[in-house]
Design a protein around this motif. Structure first.
Motif, short mmCIF file in Angstrom:
data_model
loop_
_atom_site.label_atom_id
_atom_site.label_comp_id
_atom_site.label_asym_id
_atom_site.label_seq_id
_atom_site.Cartn_x
_atom_site.Cartn_y
_atom_site.Cartn_z
N VAL A 28 0.85 -1.19 0.00
CA VAL A 28 0.00 0.00 0.00
C VAL A 28 0.89 1.24 0.00
O VAL A 28 0.69 2.18 -0.78
N LYS A 29 1.90 1.23 0.86
CA LYS A 29 2.81 2.38 0.95
C LYS A 29 3.50 2.63 -0.38
O LYS A 29 3.72 3.77 -0.79
N GLU A 30 3.83 1.54 -1.06
CA GLU A 30 4.51 1.70 -2.36
C GLU A 30 3.54 1.95 -3.50
O GLU A 30 3.92 1.88 -4.67
N LYS A 31 2.28 2.15 -3.15
CA LYS A 31 1.24 2.47 -4.13
C LYS A 31 1.03 1.33 -5.15
O LYS A 31 0.66 1.56 -6.29
N GLU A 32 1.30 0.10 -4.72
CA GLU A 32 1.07 -1.02 -5.60
C GLU A 32 -0.25 -1.73 -5.25
O GLU A 32 -0.71 -2.60 -5.97
N PHE A 33 -0.77 -1.39 -4.08
CA PHE A 33 -2.03 -1.98 -3.65
C PHE A 33 -2.92 -0.88 -3.11
O PHE A 33 -2.49 -0.05 -2.31
N ARG A 34 -4.18 -0.85 -3.58
CA ARG A 34 -5.08 0.23 -3.18
C ARG A 34 -5.38 0.18 -1.69
O ARG A 34 -5.72 -0.87 -1.16
N GLU A 35 -5.30 1.36 -1.08
CA GLU A 35 -5.53 1.43 0.35
C GLU A 35 -6.98 1.06 0.69
O GLU A 35 -7.25 0.31 1.64
N ASP A 36 -7.94 1.56 -0.13
CA ASP A 36 -9.36 1.26 0.16
C ASP A 36 -9.64 -0.24 0.06
O ASP A 36 -10.39 -0.79 0.87
N LEU A 37 -8.99 -0.91 -0.90
CA LEU A 37 -9.18 -2.36 -1.03
C LEU A 37 -8.58 -3.07 0.19
O LEU A 37 -9.19 -4.00 0.75
N TYR A 38 -7.42 -2.58 0.60
CA TYR A 38 -6.77 -3.17 1.77
C TYR A 38 -7.69 -3.11 2.99
O TYR A 38 -7.90 -4.12 3.67
N TYR A 39 -8.28 -1.92 3.25
CA TYR A 39 -9.14 -1.80 4.44
C TYR A 39 -10.43 -2.60 4.30
O TYR A 39 -11.00 -3.06 5.28
N ARG A 40 -10.88 -2.77 3.08
CA ARG A 40 -12.09 -3.55 2.83
C ARG A 40 -11.83 -5.04 3.13
O ARG A 40 -12.69 -5.74 3.68
N LEU A 41 -10.63 -5.48 2.80
CA LEU A 41 -10.28 -6.89 3.03
C LEU A 41 -9.96 -7.16 4.49
O LEU A 41 -10.19 -8.24 5.03
N ASN A 42 -9.40 -6.14 5.11
CA ASN A 42 -8.81 -6.30 6.43
C ASN A 42 -9.83 -6.17 7.56
O ASN A 42 -9.58 -5.52 8.54
N VAL A 43 -10.99 -6.81 7.42
CA VAL A 43 -12.01 -6.72 8.46
C VAL A 43 -11.62 -7.64 9.61
O VAL A 43 -11.49 -7.24 10.75
N VAL A 44 -11.42 -8.89 9.28
CA VAL A 44 -10.88 -9.84 10.25
C VAL A 44 -9.57 -10.36 9.66
O VAL A 44 -9.56 -10.85 8.53
N THR A 45 -8.50 -10.22 10.39
CA THR A 45 -7.22 -10.71 9.87
C THR A 45 -6.73 -11.88 10.72
O THR A 45 -6.78 -11.82 11.94
N LEU A 46 -6.31 -12.93 10.05
CA LEU A 46 -5.72 -14.06 10.77
C LEU A 46 -4.25 -14.11 10.41
O LEU A 46 -3.89 -14.19 9.23
N ASP A 47 -3.40 -14.05 11.42
CA ASP A 47 -1.97 -14.18 11.19
C ASP A 47 -1.57 -15.62 11.44
O ASP A 47 -1.70 -16.11 12.55
N VAL A 48 -1.09 -16.28 10.39
CA VAL A 48 -0.69 -17.67 10.57
C VAL A 48 0.79 -17.70 10.92
O VAL A 48 1.61 -17.19 10.16
N PRO A 49 1.14 -18.30 12.07
CA PRO A 49 2.55 -18.30 12.47
C PRO A 49 3.39 -19.19 11.54
O PRO A 49 2.89 -20.19 11.03
#
Ligand code: ATP
Ligand code: MG
Length: 459
Positions: free
Chosen positions: A291-312
């Motif tokens: 997102v910072k590098e402007k390669e991924f849309r910020e709005d899409l990121y926040y739309r996807l990032n409702v529930v995030t699961l971090d897999v160790p």
């Protein structure tokens, strides 16, 4: 857990002596004086071990052995026999006895044999459980791992699965993201329809849009008929957008609309279609960085990032390595129709120490390869990929202090190794001999040869 041993012996004095010893070692015991009683006891209770005399007045140990094996073949049976009748012991082994001990009993031997039989029993029970897990179609229990981070992750899956929330699964390659997506779908109310998976990285940019949203007839060369895309196929079900980080910037706006409004348009079409889909996305790339590098849309990121699961990563939950390795051993032995019970301790040691940059997938591949190469009933280090055994040897050398051994004579190294092992076993020579992989006699000789001082435990 307290192991329960049934002692079978018609010599009352011997029976009560054994009972005293076994109780002192912390085992639970049941004593019977003849073979027929032993047989009827086995029908009622799954003992963890049976210690049985061969020569008994009514039903002999051999006869009882045969009957007990029919009733419960899983119980390890240790036969006790006089020195003069070792032939009978061999016969008993052929009939399925776990081991034999000669009378008068050597307590060191008895203790070791019992310990080994319990290890054997735990292993076969564990293999049985793993086989059951493999054949179950419960998507959550096929995620193996009992480390705290995995337990938490599985609880989280159960919590969020029934909701309609969009889920973003983050984790390194091979950590099990797809398995987790399947479990979320499996535990949702949409599970009566199959989950639709799209690997966004595997499809060329130009084809991805039509793959996701479908196309009208004639919309591009080769589009000889109208086709529904993956979103429509996932109507009333779940769509799994794998490698979402690889979706080209140009496609991201359309994807955002699909995710936000559940509205899609076929390539070359004007109609707006509605797809009732649950969205799960996964990636091994650092989306925020993109997102910072402007390669991924910020709005899409926040739309996807409702529930995030971090897999160790596997390296962050190393306690799970043994159980995962055994699970894959059972899985691939069954697949390849081989009977392989376990790993040798050294092979397991290598697996435990390796860093697993390719995570669970790399572990599974290593075990599958080993199963294919293995001829015996234990996987040894020889069947492991050289990349694993080589790297570990270096790490081991650095950590073990053996590097400091360079320049010492072999005798000095041997003396040091024996002394340290005896310290570790607090003077228990039987255990030390086992660890050093030499006989007790050899150990005694070496202790004398090097005049080794060590703590005295009396054994
Ligand atoms: N916890 C686990 N229990 C059992 N098997 C697992 C586990 N984690 C991963 N696996 C197995 O490892 C392999 C890789 O898992 P998966 O494809 O889900 O990884 P991934 O995170 O999607 O990797 P990638 O990012 O490379 O696509 C699969 O065969 C999967 O069944
Ligand atoms: Mg994957």
């Amino acid at each position: 857990m307290k192991f329960e041993i049934m002692i079978v012996d018609d010599d009352k004095a011997h029976l009560s002596m054994l009972r005293t010893v076994l109780k002192a070692w912390g085992y639970q015991t049941t004593e019977v004086e003849d073979g027929s009683e032993a047989i009827s006891n086995v029908c009622e209770k799954p003992f963890d071990c049976i210690l049985m005399d061969v020569r008994m007045a009514n039903v002999s140990g051999i006869e009882a052995l045969v009957e007990i094996k029919k009733i419960n073949p899983a119980i390890p049976i240790i036969i006790m026999t006089a020195y003069s009748s070792v032939g009978t012991a061999v016969e008993a082994m052929k009939l399925g006895a776990y081991d034999y001990l000669t009378k008068p009993l050597d307590f060191d031997d008895l203790e070791l044999t019992l310990k080994r039989s319990f290890e054997h029993l735990s292993l076969s029970r564990e293999n049985k459980t793993l086989k059951l897990l493999l054949s179950s179609n419960d998507s959550l229990s096929s995620i193996i791992g009992s480390s705290p981070s995995m337990v938490e992750l599985k609880e989280m899956i159960q919590t969020i699965a029934p909701s309609e929330a969009t889920v973003l699964i983050l984790g390194e390659s091979g950590t099990g993201k797809e398995l987790i997506a399947k479990a979320i779908h499996g535990y949702s109310s949409r599970n009566n329809k199959p989950m639709i998976t799209v690997n966004c990285a595997a499809i060329t940019d130009t084809l991805l849009e039509s793959e996701l949203f479908g196309h009208e007839k004639g919309s591009f060369t080769g589009a000889d008929r109208r086709r529904d895309g993956r979103f429509m196929q996932a109507h009333k079900s779940t769509i799994f957008l794998d490698e979402i980080g690889e979706v080209p910037l140009g496609m991201q706006a359309k994807l955002l609309r699909a995710i936000q409004e559940r509205e899609i348009q076929r390539v070359g079409g004007d109609d707006t279609l509605y797809a009732d889909v649950r969205i799960i996305a996964a990636t091994n790339s650092d989306l925020l960085e993109r997102v910072k590098e402007k390669e991924f849309r910020e709005d899409l990121y926040y739309r996807l990032n409702v529930v995030t699961l971090d897999v160790p990563s596997l390296n962050d939950r190393r306690d799970d390595i043994p159980i995962l390795a055994k699970y894959f051993l059972v899985k691939h032995s069954e697949k390849n129709r081989k009977i392989i019970d376990n790993f040798t301790p050294l092979a397991m040691d290598y697996l435990i120490k390796y860093e697993w940059p390719g995570n669970v997938r790399e572990l599974e591949n290593a075990v599958e390869r080993a199963v294919i190469l293995c001829n015996g009933n234990h996987v040894s280090e020889r069947e492991l990929p050289p990349s694993i055994t080589k790297i570990v040897t270096n790490i081991e050398l650095q950590n073990s202090g053996l590097e400091g051994m360079a320049g010492f004579s072999l005798d000095e190294i041997e003396k040091k190794a024996i002394a340290q092992t005896l310290v570790k076993t607090t003077g228990n020579k039987s255990e030390a001999a086992k660890l050093l992989n030499i006989t007790r006699t050899t150990l005694n000789n070496k202790i004398k040869k090097y005049s080794i001082q060590f703590p005295q435990s009396g054994t």
